[in-house]
Design a protein around this motif. Structure first.
Motif, PDB file in Angstrom:
ATOM      1  N   ILE A 208       5.292 -11.807   0.369  1.00  0.00           N
ATOM      2  CA  ILE A 208       6.197 -10.302   0.401  1.00  0.00           C
ATOM      3  C   ILE A 208       5.184  -9.243   0.619  1.00  0.00           C
ATOM      4  N   ILE A 209       5.585  -8.407   1.435  1.00  0.00           N
ATOM      5  CA  ILE A 209       4.968  -6.856   1.549  1.00  0.00           C
ATOM      6  C   ILE A 209       5.909  -5.967   1.275  1.00  0.00           C
ATOM      7  N   ASN A 210       5.758  -5.271   0.137  1.00  0.00           N
ATOM      8  CA  ASN A 210       6.595  -4.420  -0.360  1.00  0.00           C
ATOM      9  C   ASN A 210       6.184  -3.004   0.133  1.00  0.00           C
ATOM     10  N   LEU A 211       7.255  -1.979  -0.006  1.00  0.00           N
ATOM     11  CA  LEU A 211       6.943  -0.579   0.231  1.00  0.00           C
ATOM     12  C   LEU A 211       7.302   0.213  -1.163  1.00  0.00           C
ATOM     13  N   ARG A 212       6.162   0.553  -1.717  1.00  0.00           N
ATOM     14  CA  ARG A 212       6.228   1.376  -2.866  1.00  0.00           C
ATOM     15  C   ARG A 212       7.070   0.839  -3.914  1.00  0.00           C
ATOM     16  N   LEU A 213       6.571  -0.229  -4.461  1.00  0.00           N
ATOM     17  CA  LEU A 213       7.366  -0.834  -5.401  1.00  0.00           C
ATOM     18  C   LEU A 213       6.686  -0.900  -6.858  1.00  0.00           C
ATOM     19  N   GLU A 216       2.653   2.923 -10.570  1.00  0.00           N
ATOM     20  CA  GLU A 216       1.446   3.662 -10.339  1.00  0.00           C
ATOM     21  C   GLU A 216       0.860   3.269  -8.970  1.00  0.00           C
ATOM     22  N   PRO A 217       0.206   4.248  -8.221  1.00  0.00           N
ATOM     23  CA  PRO A 217      -0.172   4.032  -6.873  1.00  0.00           C
ATOM     24  C   PRO A 217      -0.969   2.742  -6.663  1.00  0.00           C
ATOM     25  N   CYS A 218      -0.539   1.997  -5.542  1.00  0.00           N
ATOM     26  CA  CYS A 218      -1.078   0.648  -5.359  1.00  0.00           C
ATOM     27  C   CYS A 218      -1.193   0.173  -3.946  1.00  0.00           C
ATOM     28  N   ASN A 219      -2.280   0.315  -3.162  1.00  0.00           N
ATOM     29  CA  ASN A 219      -2.230  -0.446  -1.895  1.00  0.00           C
ATOM     30  C   ASN A 219      -3.086  -1.486  -1.784  1.00  0.00           C
ATOM     31  N   GLY A 220      -2.425  -2.637  -2.107  1.00  0.00           N
ATOM     32  CA  GLY A 220      -3.000  -3.959  -1.994  1.00  0.00           C
ATOM     33  C   GLY A 220      -2.132  -4.810  -2.860  1.00  0.00           C
ATOM     34  N   PRO A 221      -2.944  -5.975  -3.324  1.00  0.00           N
ATOM     35  CA  PRO A 221      -2.309  -6.722  -4.147  1.00  0.00           C
ATOM     36  C   PRO A 221      -1.312  -6.612  -5.264  1.00  0.00           C
ATOM     37  N   ILE A 222      -0.435  -7.152  -5.641  1.00  0.00           N
ATOM     38  CA  ILE A 222       0.391  -6.660  -7.049  1.00  0.00           C
ATOM     39  C   ILE A 222      -0.101  -7.515  -7.886  1.00  0.00           C
ATOM     40  N   GLY A 223      -0.731  -7.464  -9.013  1.00  0.00           N
ATOM     41  CA  GLY A 223      -1.376  -8.283 -10.235  1.00  0.00           C
ATOM     42  C   GLY A 223      -0.217  -8.439 -11.053  1.00  0.00           C
ATOM     43  N   ALA A 224      -0.253  -9.474 -12.138  1.00  0.00           N
ATOM     44  CA  ALA A 224       0.634  -9.472 -13.227  1.00  0.00           C
ATOM     45  C   ALA A 224       0.508  -8.027 -13.992  1.00  0.00           C
ATOM     46  N   TRP A 260       2.252  -7.843  -2.038  1.00  0.00           N
ATOM     47  CA  TRP A 260       1.466  -6.956  -1.714  1.00  0.00           C
ATOM     48  C   TRP A 260       2.125  -5.633  -1.637  1.00  0.00           C
ATOM     49  N   ASN A 261       1.437  -4.496  -2.003  1.00  0.00           N
ATOM     50  CA  ASN A 261       2.316  -3.175  -1.975  1.00  0.00           C
ATOM     51  C   ASN A 261       1.809  -2.253  -1.032  1.00  0.00           C
ATOM     52  N   VAL A 262       2.583  -1.556  -0.121  1.00  0.00           N
ATOM     53  CA  VAL A 262       2.081  -0.518   0.639  1.00  0.00           C
ATOM     54  C   VAL A 262       2.729   0.731   0.266  1.00  0.00           C
ATOM     55  N   GLU A 263       1.868   1.593   0.023  1.00  0.00           N
ATOM     56  CA  GLU A 263       2.244   3.195  -0.586  1.00  0.00           C
ATOM     57  C   GLU A 263       2.765   3.924   0.426  1.00  0.00           C
ATOM     58  N   GLU A 264       2.685   3.647   1.678  1.00  0.00           N
ATOM     59  CA  GLU A 264       3.281   4.529   2.737  1.00  0.00           C
ATOM     60  C   GLU A 264       3.642   3.811   4.022  1.00  0.00           C
ATOM     61  N   CYS A 270      -0.617   1.173   6.123  1.00  0.00           N
ATOM     62  CA  CYS A 270      -0.753  -0.369   5.978  1.00  0.00           C
ATOM     63  C   CYS A 270      -1.660  -1.192   6.362  1.00  0.00           C
ATOM     64  N   ALA A 271      -2.390  -0.867   7.315  1.00  0.00           N
ATOM     65  CA  ALA A 271      -3.612  -1.506   7.950  1.00  0.00           C
ATOM     66  C   ALA A 271      -4.537  -2.112   7.050  1.00  0.00           C
ATOM     67  N   PRO A 272      -5.018  -1.430   6.148  1.00  0.00           N
ATOM     68  CA  PRO A 272      -5.988  -2.019   5.336  1.00  0.00           C
ATOM     69  C   PRO A 272      -5.363  -3.141   4.364  1.00  0.00           C
ATOM     70  N   VAL A 273      -4.316  -3.103   4.059  1.00  0.00           N
ATOM     71  CA  VAL A 273      -3.491  -3.973   3.221  1.00  0.00           C
ATOM     72  C   VAL A 273      -3.343  -5.219   3.897  1.00  0.00           C
ATOM     73  N   LEU A 274      -2.885  -5.191   5.209  1.00  0.00           N
ATOM     74  CA  LEU A 274      -2.785  -6.336   6.110  1.00  0.00           C
ATOM     75  C   LEU A 274      -4.018  -6.943   6.541  1.00  0.00           C
ATOM     76  N   GLU A 275      -4.942  -6.123   6.813  1.00  0.00           N
ATOM     77  CA  GLU A 275      -6.308  -6.708   7.412  1.00  0.00           C
ATOM     78  C   GLU A 275      -6.885  -7.553   6.259  1.00  0.00           C
ATOM     79  N   ALA A 276      -6.995  -7.260   5.092  1.00  0.00           N
ATOM     80  CA  ALA A 276      -7.217  -8.114   4.007  1.00  0.00           C
ATOM     81  C   ALA A 276      -6.526  -9.531   3.691  1.00  0.00           C
ATOM     82  N   LEU A 277      -5.174  -9.362   4.030  1.00  0.00           N
ATOM     83  CA  LEU A 277      -4.686 -10.363   3.830  1.00  0.00           C
ATOM     84  C   LEU A 277      -4.624 -11.419   4.912  1.00  0.00           C
TER      85      LEU A 277
END
Length: 373
Positions: A208-213, A216-224, A260-264, A270-277
């Motif tokens: 799942i790729i979330n939009l601002r979930l 705190e700011p997070c542009n990447g994997p959502i850890g526990a 994963w979370n995307v901030e904007e 979005c690109a850096p998050v999805l590239e790593a994935l």
């Protein structure tokens, strides 16, 4: 000698008075509403309606009045005087959660603004755009005179709305304000429907790729360790609930599905998050992406193609919004279509008192494309 100076002074004074008279005569008097009404042979109310309530006149009559007003130099009713006389400015302010630049460029936000502007134009009101990020202390200028406010977006905190006059009419869109009407789409059932469709074909590694979930700011994997925003702070939680319901029905443990979370909602963010994935080893890379916006899904699609990944053979993906770009390119995006223009129209009608001020939930449509057939 004194008499001569007096005569010279009298002559200069007379000349100055004459010049002042000539200047006064040469400056035309500003045309008034009554002057224009007399010139066109209509009532002052008709002239006023042409500028302030266009729905009260036929298009032909309004066009004639506005054309003659322009020709004769009449600029319209004095806004300040009207505001003082009626207590209304005919200004409706739209408070955007994001910056003005972002909101104008975002396809979903621009559709919403188009719907708002359509109704305001038809009823002689002015649209004023404000960014909540720039309203930290007090409202700028004419904003404090607005007759009502429409707030829109993923609002991280209601503190951003504190500068608004507390008794002014207010309608929230994609956001809840206690005691005020709001307009939403059916986020949870819509996301359940699209995820259920996507999971009808076996997915080994859904993600799942979330939009601002995250709080705190997070542009990447959502850890526990990440704290998530509550359901009353973001529509992302409602969409996530829909995904989770479908995942559980399909036999997946929602808690074990990576997110994963995307901030904007832009390609650049979005690109850096999805590239790593997408660069994960093949046995770790997701084979199904449930994306919370079309922009996220389209970014994933572009980056997957650059890496030689086939969609939908190697990667299936879904979006949310139904923006035009996702339907014009190939493979066509499987998505949820929300009518953002109608959301804007409804918010504007409500703030103008044309419909009852109560909360509404609009239905969406599931559009099946080629990215997840």
């Amino acid at each position: 000698m004194a008499k001569g100076r007096d005569c010279a002074y009298d002559s200069e004074l007379t000349e100055s008075i004459q010049m002042a008279k000539e200047a006064h005569v040469s400056t035309p008097r500003r045309m008034t509403l009554k002057d224009l009404a007399r010139e066109l042979g209509v009532s002052t109310a008709t002239i006023s309606n042409a500028f302030n309530r266009p729905d009260q006149l036929s298009p032909a009559l309004r066009e004639r009045i506005l054309g003659e007003a322009k020709r004769l130099g009449y600029r319209g009713p004095d806004a300040k005087a009207r505001s003082l006389r009626t207590g209304r400015s005919r200004i409706i302010a739209v408070v955007l959660a994001e910056s003005l630049t972002y909101s104008i460029n975002d396809a979903v936000a621009s559709e919403l603004l188009s719907g708002i502007a359509e109704v305001l134009d038809a009823h002689g009101h002015t649209l004023l755009l404000l960014s909540a990020r720039q309203m930290r202390s007090e409202l700028p200028g004419a904003a404090s005179m607005a007759d009502g406010y429409i707030v829109y977006g993923l609002m991280p905190s209601q503190d951003l709305l504190e500068p608004l006059p507390p008794q002014s009419p207010l309608v929230a869109v994609d956001f809840d304000v206690e005691g005020r009407p709001s307009i939403h789409v059916d986020d949870e059932p819509a996301c359940y429907a699209i995820a259920r469709h996507a999971l009808s074909r076996r997915a080994r590694r859904p993600a799942i790729i979330n939009l601002r979930l995250t709080a705190e700011p997070c542009n990447g994997p959502i850890g526990a360790d990440r704290r998530l925003l509550s359901a009353d702070q973001t529509i992302t939680r409602s969409r996530l609930s829909g995904f989770y319901r479908a995942l559980a029905e399909a036999g997946h443990d929602p808690a074990g599905v990576p997110m994963w979370n995307v901030e904007e909602n832009t390609f650049e963010v979005c690109a850096p998050v999805l590239e790593a994935l997408l660069d994960l080893p093949e046995d770790e890379r997701p084979d199904l992406l449930l994306c919370m916006s079309d922009r996220i899904a389209l970014t994933a699609l572009t980056l997957a193609e650059r890496r030689g990944l086939r969609v939908p053979e190697d990667l299936r993906l879904t979006g949310f919004d139904g923006i035009a770009e996702g339907q014009y390119r190939a493979p066509r995006l499987t998505t949820v279509r929300q009518d953002s223009v109608e959301k804007g129209r409804m918010a504007a009608r409500m703030i103008l008192g044309l419909i009852e001020p109560r909360s509404h939930t609009l239905t969406t449509d599931l559009w099946l494309g080629d990215s997840c057939p």
